[in-house]
Motif scaffolding. Structure first.
Motif, short mmCIF file in Angstrom:
data_model
loop_
_atom_site.label_atom_id
_atom_site.label_comp_id
_atom_site.label_asym_id
_atom_site.label_seq_id
_atom_site.Cartn_x
_atom_site.Cartn_y
_atom_site.Cartn_z
N LEU A 69 0.82 -1.22 0.00
CA LEU A 69 0.00 0.00 0.00
C LEU A 69 0.85 1.27 0.00
O LEU A 69 0.38 2.35 -0.32
N ILE A 70 2.10 1.12 0.39
CA ILE A 70 3.04 2.25 0.30
C ILE A 70 4.12 1.81 -0.67
O ILE A 70 4.96 0.97 -0.34
N LEU A 92 0.73 6.62 -1.38
CA LEU A 92 0.19 6.21 -0.09
C LEU A 92 -1.26 5.77 -0.36
O LEU A 92 -2.11 6.61 -0.64
N LEU A 126 -4.08 4.28 1.33
CA LEU A 126 -4.48 3.94 2.70
C LEU A 126 -6.01 3.89 2.84
O LEU A 126 -6.66 4.90 3.12
N VAL A 155 -2.86 9.38 -1.68
CA VAL A 155 -2.01 10.57 -1.67
C VAL A 155 -0.67 10.23 -2.33
O VAL A 155 -0.16 9.12 -2.17
N PHE A 188 12.23 2.78 0.38
CA PHE A 188 12.21 1.35 0.05
C PHE A 188 13.61 0.73 0.06
O PHE A 188 13.86 -0.27 -0.61
N PHE A 233 6.89 -0.20 7.93
CA PHE A 233 5.59 0.46 8.04
C PHE A 233 4.83 -0.20 9.18
O PHE A 233 4.69 -1.42 9.22
N LEU A 287 -4.19 9.60 7.59
CA LEU A 287 -5.00 9.75 6.37
C LEU A 287 -6.44 9.29 6.60
O LEU A 287 -6.77 8.11 6.43
N ARG A 332 -6.97 5.95 8.70
CA ARG A 332 -5.88 4.99 8.57
C ARG A 332 -4.63 5.70 9.06
O ARG A 332 -4.22 6.71 8.49
#
Lengths: 264, 264
Positions: A107-108, A239, A241, A256, B28, B34, B241, B254
């Motif tokens: 998700l990121i 992002l 989310l 985002v 990354f 995360f 978010l 989230r």
């Protein structure tokens, strides 16, 4: 080496020396901006026909203590699949993950925008095929791919956005099955696919092959992405989310991008 | 200079040379993780008494085409203020911003966790005061402050988490008004305040002074943060978010932290 790179590196070293996180020094260095790719939820938000629209109900709005205090709270209800939202693989694949199970490392991820709006040229019957893209993709690393059909400009006009005909059929551009198969076989690092229309399948689709191909390979979809503004094709961080609906087949999404600021 | 810093810098230069975004190379790089600070939404999610709980309704789950295809979709309804959620300033301040108006540069900020769980020591009547903290805060830059009371471990047991008495009163720890006033006057870079309990005011509060002080200074609150896991006190990036409810006084949130990985 640019001056900006030198400054960032100095910040990195200084943070590392203090045992702090260089990431904050870089994200908040002033070189990056945050771009919201999310349409807001209100009573106008586009939902698929015959599903539960977003309904917002004001419960309390009141002045108290002789006008010196204020309290307001609301309720809402909605289907999972409307506005800017995510489809979890379980939506079209029984063995797929639910929204609450999607790992954050999918998700990121790096963001790639594939702008095909020039090819679409406002044609609601356009379907993207592999030959349109052979020369365009550069998706070697883990990423989410967002296709821009140029449709966000119609989001305020539900009928035009969905291309609703007199016989209640839908017409808006989408991806061909061939594209979905190509992505899931040739680009195994792609973790999700998004579009700035109401479905990854074109509006006229009856059996949703793109949804099926992508979800059975474990990819999520993002639909109704807001691409009203310019977003760089490469180099942003996505992002993705969603509201963490544990057993959701989909959910409202806050989407985002963190992007390098344009040089003036 | 550590080897890791050298490698990141090499990546940064190489990315800069190609006109790419160094940020992705760093996020990354493998040096960051995360962490999800969000409780999932399901029929057990904690809501304030007498508000609309999260209700999840299965609409369709069906095999089609002789068992070869699958389709599932649901609906949900909820109050704005339950589970892990944000309070927009408008919740308690008439001139405050709604959820849909909160700028992203207040939602993506450095994260500071203030762990006071040792002081709380499981006492549901604990109220944090300024003297508890004089030596602890280091919030010079824009950030969100999250207070850890050690309450996430009770989230699965609604009655215990809220401290519901026989006369339906609530008892869980919270912030004293003094703390809210102190934050908004001495730490003007703090953009939001969060807690791992159901309210920034303690459960026994009747007039919610902390909500009022924070919201009238333009701060948002985050309630029911999931702090079941270890999160570094400093050095993480907060991604705050919420579902983008345009006129929301609050919304499901989230909440994710990007943190430097612990060294083994």
């Amino acid at each position: 080496m640019s001056l900006s790179a030198l400054v960032l590196f100095a910040l990195y070293l200084s943070a590392a020396a203090e045992g702090q996180n260089a990431l904050n020094d870089i994200i908040f260095s002033g070189d990056f901006e945050f771009i919201d790719l999310t349409h807001p939820f209100d009573n106008e938000t586009v939902y698929w026909p015959n599903t539960r629209n977003f309904v917002f109900t004001r419960k309390t709005e009141e002045l108290g203590q002789g006008g010196s205090s204020w309290y307001a709270a609301n309720e809402f209800a909605a289907g999972e699949h409307g506005g800017t939202h995510i489809d979890a693989p379980y939506h079209f694949y029984r063995e797929g993950l639910h929204v609450g199970e999607l790992p954050l490392d999918k998700l990121i991820v790096p963001l790639i925008i594939v702008d095909v709006s020039g090819l679409v040229n406002d044609d609601p019957n356009f379907v993207l095929q592999k030959h349109h893209l052979d020369y365009m993709l550069n998706a070697g690393n883990r990423c989410v791919l967002i296709f821009k059909f140029g449709w966000s400009k119609y989001f305020h006009d539900k009928k035009k956005y969905l291309g609703v005909t007199e016989s209640d059929e839908l017409n808006f551009p989408g991806l061909g099955e061939e594209i979905a198969t190509w992505i899931t076989t040739a680009y195994k690092n792609v973790v999700g696919v998004g579009v700035d229309v109401a479905s990854v399948d074109p509006g006229c689709s009856k059996d949703f092959p793109v949804h099926k191909v992508l979800s059975s390979s474990g990819l999520y979809n993002i639909e109704n992405v807001n691409l009203s503004m310019d977003v760089p094709s490469y180099g942003c961080t996505a992002l993705v989310l969603p509201m963490k609906i544990r057993q959701g087949t989909g959910a409202p999404l806050r989407f985002v991008a963190i992007c390098p600021k344009k040089l003036n």
